[in-house]
Design a protein around this motif. Sequence first.
Motif, mmCIF file in Angstrom:
data_model
loop_
_atom_site.group_PDB
_atom_site.id
_atom_site.type_symbol
_atom_site.label_atom_id
_atom_site.label_comp_id
_atom_site.label_asym_id
_atom_site.label_seq_id
_atom_site.Cartn_x
_atom_site.Cartn_y
_atom_site.Cartn_z
ATOM 1 N N ASP A 172 3.703 7.919 3.620
ATOM 2 C CA ASP A 172 3.478 6.735 4.449
ATOM 3 C C ASP A 172 4.757 5.919 4.600
ATOM 4 O O ASP A 172 5.076 5.429 5.687
ATOM 5 C CB ASP A 172 2.385 5.866 3.822
ATOM 6 C CG ASP A 172 0.997 6.485 3.945
ATOM 7 O OD1 ASP A 172 0.854 7.469 4.713
ATOM 8 O OD2 ASP A 172 0.067 5.997 3.283
ATOM 9 N N ARG A 175 7.057 7.618 7.052
ATOM 10 C CA ARG A 175 6.582 7.477 8.431
ATOM 11 C C ARG A 175 6.955 6.121 9.004
ATOM 12 O O ARG A 175 7.363 6.013 10.162
ATOM 13 C CB ARG A 175 5.065 7.683 8.480
ATOM 14 C CG ARG A 175 4.621 9.126 8.252
ATOM 15 C CD ARG A 175 3.114 9.237 8.180
ATOM 16 N NE ARG A 175 2.483 8.769 9.423
ATOM 17 C CZ ARG A 175 1.185 8.558 9.569
ATOM 18 N NH1 ARG A 175 0.372 8.727 8.526
ATOM 19 N NH2 ARG A 175 0.692 8.163 10.723
ATOM 20 N N VAL A 176 6.835 5.078 8.194
ATOM 21 C CA VAL A 176 7.226 3.743 8.646
ATOM 22 C C VAL A 176 8.734 3.682 8.851
ATOM 23 O O VAL A 176 9.217 3.138 9.851
ATOM 24 C CB VAL A 176 6.768 2.678 7.628
ATOM 25 C CG1 VAL A 176 7.352 1.311 7.995
ATOM 26 C CG2 VAL A 176 5.248 2.608 7.590
ATOM 27 N N ALA A 179 9.661 5.358 12.033
ATOM 28 C CA ALA A 179 9.276 4.553 13.195
ATOM 29 C C ALA A 179 10.311 3.471 13.463
ATOM 30 O O ALA A 179 10.706 3.236 14.615
ATOM 31 C CB ALA A 179 7.898 3.932 12.954
ATOM 32 N N LEU A 204 0.660 2.023 12.186
ATOM 33 C CA LEU A 204 1.394 2.726 11.133
ATOM 34 C C LEU A 204 0.688 2.550 9.787
ATOM 35 O O LEU A 204 -0.123 1.639 9.620
ATOM 36 C CB LEU A 204 2.824 2.179 11.048
ATOM 37 C CG LEU A 204 3.702 2.416 12.282
ATOM 38 C CD1 LEU A 204 4.982 1.592 12.186
ATOM 39 C CD2 LEU A 204 4.023 3.889 12.441
ATOM 40 N N ASN A 213 10.572 -0.435 3.414
ATOM 41 C CA ASN A 213 10.268 -0.065 4.800
ATOM 42 C C ASN A 213 9.219 -0.987 5.415
ATOM 43 O O ASN A 213 9.252 -1.252 6.617
ATOM 44 C CB ASN A 213 9.811 1.390 4.855
ATOM 45 C CG ASN A 213 10.931 2.344 4.520
ATOM 46 O OD1 ASN A 213 12.063 2.179 4.967
ATOM 47 N ND2 ASN A 213 10.654 3.340 3.693
ATOM 48 N N LEU A 217 9.968 -3.317 8.635
ATOM 49 C CA LEU A 217 9.036 -3.262 9.765
ATOM 50 C C LEU A 217 8.561 -4.665 10.131
ATOM 51 O O LEU A 217 8.453 -5.005 11.323
ATOM 52 C CB LEU A 217 7.847 -2.377 9.420
ATOM 53 C CG LEU A 217 6.743 -2.281 10.485
ATOM 54 C CD1 LEU A 217 7.288 -1.645 11.760
ATOM 55 C CD2 LEU A 217 5.547 -1.493 9.962
#
Length: 263
Positions: A172, A175-176, A179, A204, A213, A217
Amino acid sequence: MIGARATAAAIVAFIVGLALAAYCGYVFCVRVLPYGYHAALVICFYIVEVVAVSVVCDIVHEMAHFLVGKCLKLGTKMPSYRPLASSSVEVNPRVSRGLRARMIATSAAGLITSLAFIALGACALAIECVPPVFIAVLPYSAYSLILNAAPVEYRSGKTDGLVLCELIALSDSARVMLAVLRVQGLLNEGTALKDIDKSLLFGLPQLPEDDINFIVLTQLRYEYFSAVGDEEQAKAYLGRYNELKQYLPEGYADMPLSDKAEK
């Protein structure tokens, strides 16, 4: 706050490095003393060489990250040298595609150089025809590899090993991160922040609030809403970001991600 696993990794790295320094020093002296040099001089030379090698290993490690990242268009920033510390390299991708593979290669680059130094030192230790001067390469390179390969997070941030594990498993957190990097890549390709597809910043995985992260974000969401003129949402995300800043790793550059992408 540094966790138990990170503390354990640092302790293991220190013990292994110290033990290898002692053993390699013994072998070095055994091989060099027959040439007629004074024992005190040989010992001093070995100690100085180990210290000098530590600087070289660190610089080569960081430069490997920097050069591979540059070649892969990740816009890596020239890293600063930090003695006896885990490495970290700031990226600002110039492209928005293939970021996972690019990040894996860049993260692995430093570890590969440490492995190369270990191989050189091990050969010098095991093969008498190899000049003994290379024996001094082994202790610090082993220390550096353990310190950076352990999948943990220090006060300075996540290690190469942890970033690699997350990217390979597509966790996870990874992935963030990907992005956020994609948005930075789009900005560098010429897309205005207000024109970024909102779906890239939402939908997300939810991360712990102390995950770097998630904090980045949150910062990027604030900048996005500021760019589109949604002052209410921008204010909310700015307030949240200010709450989370306490968890940022040591030395983190607190500046707008959009500014980073435009430089």
